[in-house]
Design a protein around this motif. Structure first.
Motif, PDB file in Angstrom:
ATOM      1  N   GLY A   1       0.798  -1.219   0.000  1.00  0.00           N
ATOM      2  CA  GLY A   1       0.000   0.000   0.000  1.00  0.00           C
ATOM      3  C   GLY A   1       0.832   1.271   0.000  1.00  0.00           C
ATOM      4  N   LYS A   2       2.111   1.171  -0.333  1.00  0.00           N
ATOM      5  CA  LYS A   2       3.003   2.329  -0.294  1.00  0.00           C
ATOM      6  C   LYS A   2       3.536   2.711  -1.673  1.00  0.00           C
ATOM      7  CE  LYS A   2       4.328   1.253   4.452  1.00  0.00           C
ATOM      8  NZ  LYS A   2       3.294   2.034   5.024  1.00  0.00           N
ATOM      9  N   GLY A   3       2.969   2.142  -2.729  1.00  0.00           N
ATOM     10  CA  GLY A   3       3.383   2.493  -4.085  1.00  0.00           C
ATOM     11  C   GLY A   3       4.488   1.629  -4.661  1.00  0.00           C
ATOM     12  N   ILE A   4       4.948   0.640  -3.899  1.00  0.00           N
ATOM     13  CA  ILE A   4       6.032  -0.212  -4.387  1.00  0.00           C
ATOM     14  C   ILE A   4       5.547  -1.065  -5.555  1.00  0.00           C
ATOM     15  CG2 ILE A   4       7.589  -2.097  -3.760  1.00  0.00           C
ATOM     16  CD1 ILE A   4       7.475  -0.786  -0.862  1.00  0.00           C
ATOM     17  N   GLY A   5       4.360  -1.632  -5.441  1.00  0.00           N
ATOM     18  CA  GLY A   5       3.807  -2.436  -6.536  1.00  0.00           C
ATOM     19  C   GLY A   5       3.688  -1.622  -7.810  1.00  0.00           C
ATOM     20  N   LYS A   6       3.248  -0.392  -7.689  1.00  0.00           N
ATOM     21  CA  LYS A   6       3.120   0.483  -8.858  1.00  0.00           C
ATOM     22  C   LYS A   6       4.481   0.705  -9.510  1.00  0.00           C
ATOM     23  CE  LYS A   6       1.379   4.943 -10.343  1.00  0.00           C
ATOM     24  NZ  LYS A   6       0.721   6.191  -9.950  1.00  0.00           N
ATOM     25  N   THR A   7       5.501   0.918  -8.696  1.00  0.00           N
ATOM     26  CA  THR A   7       6.847   1.112  -9.225  1.00  0.00           C
ATOM     27  C   THR A   7       7.328  -0.133  -9.947  1.00  0.00           C
ATOM     28  OG1 THR A   7       7.349   2.692  -7.471  1.00  0.00           O
ATOM     29  CG2 THR A   7       9.226   1.681  -8.596  1.00  0.00           C
TER      30      THR A   7
ATOM     31  N   LEU B   1       2.359  -6.515 -26.351  1.00  0.00           N
ATOM     32  CA  LEU B   1       1.519  -6.532 -25.156  1.00  0.00           C
ATOM     33  C   LEU B   1       2.291  -7.059 -23.972  1.00  0.00           C
ATOM     34  CD1 LEU B   1       0.406  -9.622 -24.330  1.00  0.00           C
ATOM     35  CD2 LEU B   1      -0.936  -9.294 -26.365  1.00  0.00           C
ATOM     36  N   ILE B   2       1.763  -6.749 -22.811  1.00  0.00           N
ATOM     37  CA  ILE B   2       2.263  -7.300 -21.557  1.00  0.00           C
ATOM     38  C   ILE B   2       1.077  -8.002 -20.911  1.00  0.00           C
ATOM     39  CG2 ILE B   2       1.905  -5.114 -20.353  1.00  0.00           C
ATOM     40  CD1 ILE B   2       4.275  -5.838 -18.549  1.00  0.00           C
ATOM     41  N   GLN B   3       1.314  -9.180 -20.388  1.00  0.00           N
ATOM     42  CA  GLN B   3       0.209  -9.929 -19.805  1.00  0.00           C
ATOM     43  C   GLN B   3       0.608 -10.508 -18.458  1.00  0.00           C
ATOM     44  OE1 GLN B   3      -0.907 -12.935 -22.626  1.00  0.00           O
ATOM     45  NE2 GLN B   3       1.074 -13.927 -22.591  1.00  0.00           N
ATOM     46  N   LEU B   4      -0.390 -10.769 -17.655  1.00  0.00           N
ATOM     47  CA  LEU B   4      -0.165 -11.366 -16.350  1.00  0.00           C
ATOM     48  C   LEU B   4      -1.380 -12.161 -15.956  1.00  0.00           C
ATOM     49  CD1 LEU B   4      -1.875  -9.718 -13.901  1.00  0.00           C
ATOM     50  CD2 LEU B   4      -0.260  -7.970 -14.566  1.00  0.00           C
ATOM     51  N   MET B   5      -1.172 -13.052 -15.011  1.00  0.00           N
ATOM     52  CA  MET B   5      -2.272 -13.783 -14.385  1.00  0.00           C
ATOM     53  C   MET B   5      -2.250 -13.416 -12.916  1.00  0.00           C
ATOM     54  SD  MET B   5      -2.210 -17.534 -16.231  1.00  0.00           S
ATOM     55  CE  MET B   5      -3.016 -18.240 -14.843  1.00  0.00           C
TER      56      MET B   5
ATOM     57  N   ARG C   1      -8.029  -4.838  -8.871  1.00  0.00           N
ATOM     58  CA  ARG C   1      -8.337  -3.400  -8.989  1.00  0.00           C
ATOM     59  C   ARG C   1      -7.061  -2.605  -9.250  1.00  0.00           C
ATOM     60  NH1 ARG C   1     -12.036  -4.964  -5.010  1.00  0.00           N
ATOM     61  NH2 ARG C   1     -10.623  -4.415  -3.311  1.00  0.00           N
ATOM     62  N   PHE C   2      -5.986  -2.985  -8.581  1.00  0.00           N
ATOM     63  CA  PHE C   2      -4.702  -2.324  -8.781  1.00  0.00           C
ATOM     64  C   PHE C   2      -4.251  -2.449 -10.239  1.00  0.00           C
ATOM     65  CE2 PHE C   2      -0.122  -3.332  -9.099  1.00  0.00           C
ATOM     66  CZ  PHE C   2       0.394  -2.062  -8.908  1.00  0.00           C
ATOM     67  N   TYR C   3      -4.296  -3.675 -10.785  1.00  0.00           N
ATOM     68  CA  TYR C   3      -3.868  -3.878 -12.166  1.00  0.00           C
ATOM     69  C   TYR C   3      -4.744  -3.086 -13.138  1.00  0.00           C
ATOM     70  CZ  TYR C   3      -0.789  -7.579 -10.483  1.00  0.00           C
ATOM     71  OH  TYR C   3       0.193  -8.280  -9.831  1.00  0.00           O
ATOM     72  N   GLU C   4      -6.021  -3.021 -12.867  1.00  0.00           N
ATOM     73  CA  GLU C   4      -6.904  -2.226 -13.731  1.00  0.00           C
ATOM     74  C   GLU C   4      -6.536  -0.746 -13.674  1.00  0.00           C
ATOM     75  OE1 GLU C   4     -10.792  -3.452 -12.431  1.00  0.00           O
ATOM     76  OE2 GLU C   4     -10.773  -5.201 -13.766  1.00  0.00           O
ATOM     77  N   ARG C   5      -6.201  -0.252 -12.485  1.00  0.00           N
ATOM     78  CA  ARG C   5      -5.756   1.155 -12.380  1.00  0.00           C
ATOM     79  C   ARG C   5      -4.459   1.389 -13.160  1.00  0.00           C
ATOM     80  NH1 ARG C   5      -7.096   0.358  -6.967  1.00  0.00           N
ATOM     81  NH2 ARG C   5      -4.898   0.336  -6.337  1.00  0.00           N
TER      82      ARG C   5
ATOM     83  N   ARG D   1      -6.477  -4.848 -18.593  1.00  0.00           N
ATOM     84  CA  ARG D   1      -7.884  -5.202 -18.722  1.00  0.00           C
ATOM     85  C   ARG D   1      -8.001  -6.715 -18.727  1.00  0.00           C
ATOM     86  NH1 ARG D   1      -8.132  -1.154 -16.927  1.00  0.00           N
ATOM     87  NH2 ARG D   1      -8.550   0.832 -17.888  1.00  0.00           N
ATOM     88  N   GLN D   2      -9.008  -7.220 -18.034  1.00  0.00           N
ATOM     89  CA  GLN D   2      -9.245  -8.659 -18.042  1.00  0.00           C
ATOM     90  C   GLN D   2      -9.799  -9.033 -19.404  1.00  0.00           C
ATOM     91  OE1 GLN D   2     -11.885 -10.069 -15.013  1.00  0.00           O
ATOM     92  NE2 GLN D   2     -11.313 -12.190 -15.344  1.00  0.00           N
ATOM     93  N   SER D   3      -9.108  -9.939 -20.087  1.00  0.00           N
ATOM     94  CA  SER D   3      -9.524 -10.286 -21.440  1.00  0.00           C
ATOM     95  C   SER D   3      -9.638 -11.784 -21.675  1.00  0.00           C
ATOM     96  CB  SER D   3      -8.523  -9.707 -22.457  1.00  0.00           C
ATOM     97  OG  SER D   3      -7.248 -10.287 -22.279  1.00  0.00           O
TER      98      SER D   3
END
Length: 156
Positions: free
Chosen positions: A101-107, A123-127, A137-141, A145-147
């Motif tokens: 919750g401190k922005g590390i994941g975003k970095t 593209l970049i993809q993840l599961m 929700r974080f990944y969507e921000r 997009r879930q595809s």
């Protein structure tokens, strides 16, 4: 407490392995069976060495104030669909439980996106584990997009 604006993303080194294993072992939703049991350490070392030797896989750490606060792995691949385009697979995104919750994941995710751009990926993809609704929700921000619907078969 460190300033998380000063998080450094770098390739993981062998001496980071103990901290990485501790992060994975603290994951209560992953279901991967990770453990800090010293008898299992050789399994992690073997995997680390294989990843480090691969031209297409890179294991990263997020470091702040001299400590490992997160990790992620990327795999570069090409496939014929999409006109032979390159893809970057992002996986094992984990932040140390004390630093979430401190922005590390975003970095970390932004570093993976930047790598995908540099490599010319289409593209970049993840599961993500279906239980990790906060992560979704974080990944969507972050622009994902879930595809697709993912499937796994455990063999061991």
């Amino acid at each position: 407490m460190p300033d998380f604006k000063d998080v450094v993303i770098r390739e993981a080194r062998a001496e980071d392995l103990e901290a990485l294993v501790a992060i994975f072992a603290s994951d209560d939703k992953g279901g991967h069976g990770d453990t800090t049991d010293p008898e299992a350490f050789s399994d992690y070392r073997e995997a680390f060495e294989a990843i480090a030797a691969s031209a297409n896989d890179t294991l990263y750490v997020a470091e702040s104030d001299g400590g490992i606060v997160g990790t992620f792995q990327t795999t570069y691949s090409r496939s014929l669909p999409g006109r032979g385009g390159a893809n970057l697979i992002l996986e094992a995104v984990q932040t140390h439980p004390d630093y979430r919750g401190k922005g590390i994941g975003k970095t970390m995710v932004q570093a993976a996106i930047d790598e995908a751009h540099i490599r010319g990926c289409r593209l970049i993809q993840l599961m993500s584990n279906a239980q990790r609704t906060d992560a979704h929700r974080f990944y969507e921000r972050m622009g994902f997009r879930q595809s697709h619907l993912g499937f796994k078969m455990k063999l061991k």
